[in-house]
Structure formats: structure tokens, C-alpha cells
Design a protein around this motif. Sequence first.
Motif, mmCIF file in Angstrom:
data_model
loop_
_atom_site.group_PDB
_atom_site.id
_atom_site.type_symbol
_atom_site.label_atom_id
_atom_site.label_comp_id
_atom_site.label_asym_id
_atom_site.label_seq_id
_atom_site.Cartn_x
_atom_site.Cartn_y
_atom_site.Cartn_z
ATOM 1 N N THR A 205 1.013 -1.410 0.137
ATOM 2 C CA THR A 205 -0.068 -0.282 -0.059
ATOM 3 C C THR A 205 0.951 1.168 0.068
ATOM 4 N N ALA A 206 1.915 0.871 1.255
ATOM 5 C CA ALA A 206 3.045 2.662 1.223
ATOM 6 C C ALA A 206 3.231 3.033 -0.178
ATOM 7 N N GLU A 207 3.830 1.557 -1.118
ATOM 8 C CA GLU A 207 4.630 2.044 -2.652
ATOM 9 C C GLU A 207 3.460 2.279 -3.559
ATOM 10 N N THR A 208 2.252 1.300 -3.288
ATOM 11 C CA THR A 208 1.333 2.262 -4.368
ATOM 12 C C THR A 208 1.292 3.765 -4.214
ATOM 13 N N ALA A 209 1.086 3.844 -2.803
ATOM 14 C CA ALA A 209 0.350 5.541 -2.543
ATOM 15 C C ALA A 209 2.024 6.946 -2.605
ATOM 16 N N ALA A 210 2.852 6.472 -2.656
ATOM 17 C CA ALA A 210 4.492 7.020 -3.271
ATOM 18 C C ALA A 210 4.067 6.833 -5.000
ATOM 19 N N MET A 211 3.903 5.573 -5.791
ATOM 20 C CA MET A 211 3.495 6.138 -6.771
ATOM 21 C C MET A 211 2.725 6.568 -7.174
ATOM 22 N N ILE A 212 1.502 7.136 -6.748
ATOM 23 C CA ILE A 212 0.803 7.944 -7.064
ATOM 24 C C ILE A 212 0.774 9.145 -6.872
ATOM 25 N N GLY A 213 2.018 9.450 -5.512
ATOM 26 C CA GLY A 213 1.986 10.638 -4.891
ATOM 27 C C GLY A 213 3.259 11.158 -6.535
#
Length: 367
Positions: A205-213
Motif C-alpha cells: 500500500t505504501a509503494e502504491t501511494a508513493a507511486m500515486i504521489g
Amino acid sequence: MRFVLLGGGVFALSLLVLHGQAGVPSSLPAPVLVAVAAAAGLAASWARRSWWPLAAVGAVAYAWLVVWPPLLVASYYAGLTLERGRDLAAYLGGCVAVCGAATLVGAWQGGAREMATSVAGNALLLALAVMVLPAALGAWVRARREVVRTARERVENEQVMRAEQARAQERARIAREMHDVVAHRVSLIVLHAGALEMRAADDETAETAAMIGGIGREALANLRDVLGVLRAPRQDGELRPPPTLGDLDRLLDQSRALGIAVTRHDEGEARAVEPAAERTAYRVVQEALTNVHKHAGDAVTDVRIRYGPGELEVEVRNQAPRAPRAELPGAGWGLVGLRERVELLGGTLRTSQEDSGGFLVSARIPA
């Protein structure tokens, strides 16, 4: 019809010349005189298609009988149609040859014919009146028509350029507003993605959020590169949100402060509509009031906002001004760009001059 009348006039005037009332009389039989005058009149009526037959008939009639009307009309059309100076000079050279032939015929026949064509002063006066001055008049009329045509084309080109400029300005304004709105929304996405990354319960989830950001920040950078140059400079250095119907009363108060009696009417049940529709409705009122200031001065004005099923209708109607105002340069071109904005949303903009002397600006905007 005009050339038929011209032919009739040349025919009648040639008869007068042949009978001595307006020139040198001829001793030829009456049927021959009528035939010569008829040939001149027929050639003159054909001048709309080609003036060369008239010039040929005029040259023969002048050299033979000193009949000047057909050659006078032909000289005018020569100056009117011959654009190159070399061609006009060649025509006048031919006229000199005709004058020489008329001089020889006059010297051979003697009498009044010799006085009119062989005496230097008379021959020069006839040449100026019948050939040179009509050709000069035709050249002046042609030059004047060219100037008028060029001026008309320049005005039409300026109108097209102004209309395109108004459309371009409105598109740039829409792009600036889009930059403000989209940048704000993407910034919120980046902000929430960062918060989600900080509070994520697992690495995926953190990696996905970082990618979205990261994608959001890249989108913001690209958006600023493409549309940021269209932003109008702000004196205070801050970004101002685009106006909506909530700012309409402040706009009306500004017009009232400038002396316009503006009344607002709201019809239908007020409801939240799409921001783009609100901004466009505000711009319709703004541009309509601007035109009232420019054209109508202190005219009483009604602003009507009507909430309909699936659409927002805006009407700005001003009465006839109590005192007429001079037309201002560039006035009315904002409506061209405004029409572009309304049509981009799938709406329609209508403007009309009313019988009472007032003016109506009406827009229907899908909402």
C-alpha cells in the motif's frame, strides 16, 4: 439596362453631331448617317462585355466624319480597364494616329471639316476633350475603386483578426481557469497520497501511494509547463479562484457604483451546478455589463438567472440609453470570445437589438 441607356445616348448624340448641332455637319444621305450613329450606339451598348468594338467604330467615325461621342466613351473605358501604363500609352498613341488621319481627311475635304481637324489649336482641343481627359477620368475612377476595394478588404481582414483574437483570449482565459482548478485537485490527490503512504499498514500500500504521489507531482509539473504560461499576472502574487455566481452580487455592485441601475432576478430553485457552468454564467453577465458601460451608459439593466431542468439560463437586458454614447473602438468583440466559451460547454448564446432601442444577451448553459 445601364449600357442600353449608354448606347441610346451615344446614338442620339452622334446623330446631333452628324447633323451639325454638336459638331461638323455631314452631307451624306440620311440613311447613312443613321447607320453610322446606330453602329456607334450598338458598340456602346456592348461596352460592358468589350469596349474594343466601340474604340474601332469611334476611330473610323472620328477620322471620317469627326463623330466624337463613341471615341470619347471608348477613351473613358480604356482608362478604366487598362491597368498597365504601357497599354494606356499605346491606346493614346493610337488616338494620335486617328487625329492624324482626321487631319488629312479634313485637309482633303476643306471647309468646316478642315477648320475642326487641321487647325492646330482646334485639333489639340478636340484631342484633349475627346481622348486624353476621358482616359484620365477613367484611370482616376479605376484607382479610386482600387483604393475602396483595398480599404474594404483591410476592414474585413481586421474584423476576422479581431474575432480570432477574441476567441484566442477566451480560450486562454479558460485554460488559466482550468490550470487553477485542475492544479488544485491534483494537489489534493498528491496530499492524500502522501498521507496514505505515511499511514499505510503494509509495504504494498505504501509503494502504491508513493507511486500515486509521484505521478501526481509529475502531472503538476507538466501542467505548469503547458498551461502555467497562460496565467495572468497577479499584483499581489497570489492565485485567485475563478469567479462564480457567488461573486455576482459584487460584480453588480461595481456596475451600480458606476451609475448603472442594475436589478437581479433569480428564477427557479437555486441549486449547485457544475463549476464550469457557474464560471461561464458569471462571464456572460460580466461581458454584457461591460457592453452596457461601453454602448448604453446609464441604461436601466435587468440581470436574470433562471435555474431550469438540466440547464442554467442567463439574460442581461438593458433599456435604451437616456443619452446616446459614441461607439468605442473594439466594443463588442468580447461577445465573440464569450460565444466560443458557451459553445464549448454545449450551450448557445444569443444577442439581439430590441425594437425599444435596448439590447439583450441571452445564454443557455447545460448544467
